[in-house]
Design an enzyme around this catalytic site. Structure first.
Site, PDB file in Angstrom:
ATOM      1  N   GLU A   1       0.814  -1.216   0.000  1.00  0.00           N
ATOM      2  CA  GLU A   1       0.000   0.000   0.000  1.00  0.00           C
ATOM      3  C   GLU A   1       0.850   1.271   0.000  1.00  0.00           C
ATOM      4  O   GLU A   1       0.372   2.345   0.357  1.00  0.00           O
ATOM      5  CB  GLU A   1      -0.942  -0.008   1.196  1.00  0.00           C
TER       6      GLU A   1
ATOM      7  N   SER B   1      -6.100  -3.022   1.645  1.00  0.00           N
ATOM      8  CA  SER B   1      -6.466  -2.540   0.308  1.00  0.00           C
ATOM      9  C   SER B   1      -6.715  -3.678  -0.664  1.00  0.00           C
ATOM     10  O   SER B   1      -6.494  -3.536  -1.867  1.00  0.00           O
ATOM     11  CB  SER B   1      -5.381  -1.610  -0.247  1.00  0.00           C
TER      12      SER B   1
ATOM     13  N   SER C   1     -11.571   9.421   0.152  1.00  0.00           N
ATOM     14  CA  SER C   1     -11.679   8.152   0.857  1.00  0.00           C
ATOM     15  C   SER C   1     -12.918   8.150   1.744  1.00  0.00           C
ATOM     16  O   SER C   1     -13.415   9.198   2.157  1.00  0.00           O
ATOM     17  CB  SER C   1     -10.440   7.918   1.710  1.00  0.00           C
TER      18      SER C   1
END
Length: 355
Positions: free
Chosen positions: A19, A180, A323
């Site tokens: 990530e 993720s 997000s």
């Protein structure tokens, strides 16, 4: 404290996990809203091979579908400077070697305040099977799962496969300690199970296999402490993936690269379910021992009992303005810049060490 009139905050980003690029995006956006009249910002990058460098957190326009990276040719940064020159650290690291208690332990040893969960909560939340054990003890509803330890897969894979088959198809095969959706495979045919396990083991020798949620909807709730330390739950959001996109689930590309997903806030759910989600989010936050912030993820299934199950908790969720974590708080009345300020203030108020 340093001699500067402004509080000196080190924003640490990048890191060794899969990530890395997401962390860089997060850091760029967070640094853009920190109040420079109150704070002096020191950008600190960690390269994919683990070197610490003096960064800027600024990148030229990126090509579509690409993510930024900490530059390896930047001047080296010494860890000692965190102890000697910094008032507070904002560790915007996702995944192992950052979100998992490693940098938190370093900062505790150096007696430096930092944003977010401590060592134990960070480590437990990063390890999906341990998270599930904590949630089970707290009475939170979950889907069936199987944990496969490295020795079992290497010494007796047949036993592991038999345990996984008991879950029924489809299943999701995941690295135990990644985020993720990195290394995750949805398996609809047992013929592909071993390949999925090996793909997950490239990121983590320990894996978890979860039964799929039938008719699932993915909903999320953000949690932040107020300045008195009381955890507060946000409005509930839903992840919606474009049906025309070639994704079987909410994978890494859908999250960050191809724009095929969107956050719908508030989620289109009934008030009773909404309040259950918010209550479970707070329960999960307390059960894992979180501090500062977290995002708690759920599935809504089509089962007759209401079908709400908890999926996982993220102690340092994605933090770009797009997000779910900051968008959920924006929908709840807390703007992005104010959210960043809240987290810094919480970190400055909190002592290091046992608490």
């Amino acid at each position: 404290m340093t001699g500067s009139k402004r509080v000196r905050v080190a924003v640490v980003f990048g890191g060794r996990s899969s990530e890395h690029g997401v962390s860089c995006l997060t850091a760029r956006e967070v640094m853009a809203v920190i109040d420079r009249d109150r704070y002096e910002v020191l950008p600190v990058g960690i390269t994919p091979d683990g070197r610490w460098v003096e960064e800027t957190g600024e990148w030229d326009d990126l090509a579509p579908g690409t993510l930024p990276q900490v530059r390896v040719d930047r001047p080296a940064f010494s860890w000692d400077r965190l102890r000697d020159e910094v008032d507070v650290v904002f560790p915007l690291l996702h995944g192992p070697w950052g979100e998992d208690g490693t940098i938190q332990g370093l900062l505790e040893m150096a007696d430096v305040p930092y944003v977010g969960a401590g060592v134990l909560a960070s480590a437990a939340a990063m390890d999906k099977p341990f998270t599930k054990t904590v949630f089970s003890a707290a009475g939170l509803p979950q889907l069936p799962y199987v944990t496969v330890l490295p020795w079992e897969w290497e010494a007796n894979p047949g036993r592991a496969i038999d345990r996984i088959h008991a879950l029924g198809l489809p299943v999701f095969v995941k690295p135990a300690r990644a985020g993720s959706s990195s290394g995750v495979t949805m398996v609809n045919d047992w013929a592909y199970l071993e390949d999925a396990v090996e793909a997950a083991r490239k990121l983590d020798p320990k894996i978890v296999v979860e039964a799929a949620a039938h008719g699932k909807r993915e909903v999320e709730c953000a949690v932040v402490q107020d300045l008195d330390g009381m955890p507060v739950a946000s409005e509930v959001g839903e992840i919606v993936v474009d049906e025309s996109a070639s994704h079987d689930y909410y994978d890494f590309s859908a999250k960050y690269l191809d724009g095929s997903s969107q956050n719908v806030i508030p989620a289109d759910i009934d008030p009773t379910t909404r309040e259950r989600i918010r209550a479970y989010a707070l329960q999960a936050f307390d059960a894992i021992g979180c501090e500062g912030l977290a995002r708690v993820d759920f599935f809504l299934t089509d089962s007759a009992d209401g079908g709400l199950v908890i999926n996982e908790i993220n102690t340092m969720p994605g933090f770009t303005p797009f997000s779910m974590f900051p968008k959920a708080w924006e929908a709840s009345g807390l703007a992005y810049a104010d959210l960043v300020e809240r987290l810094l203030q919480l970190a400055l108020k909190r002592p290091t060490g046992l608490r």
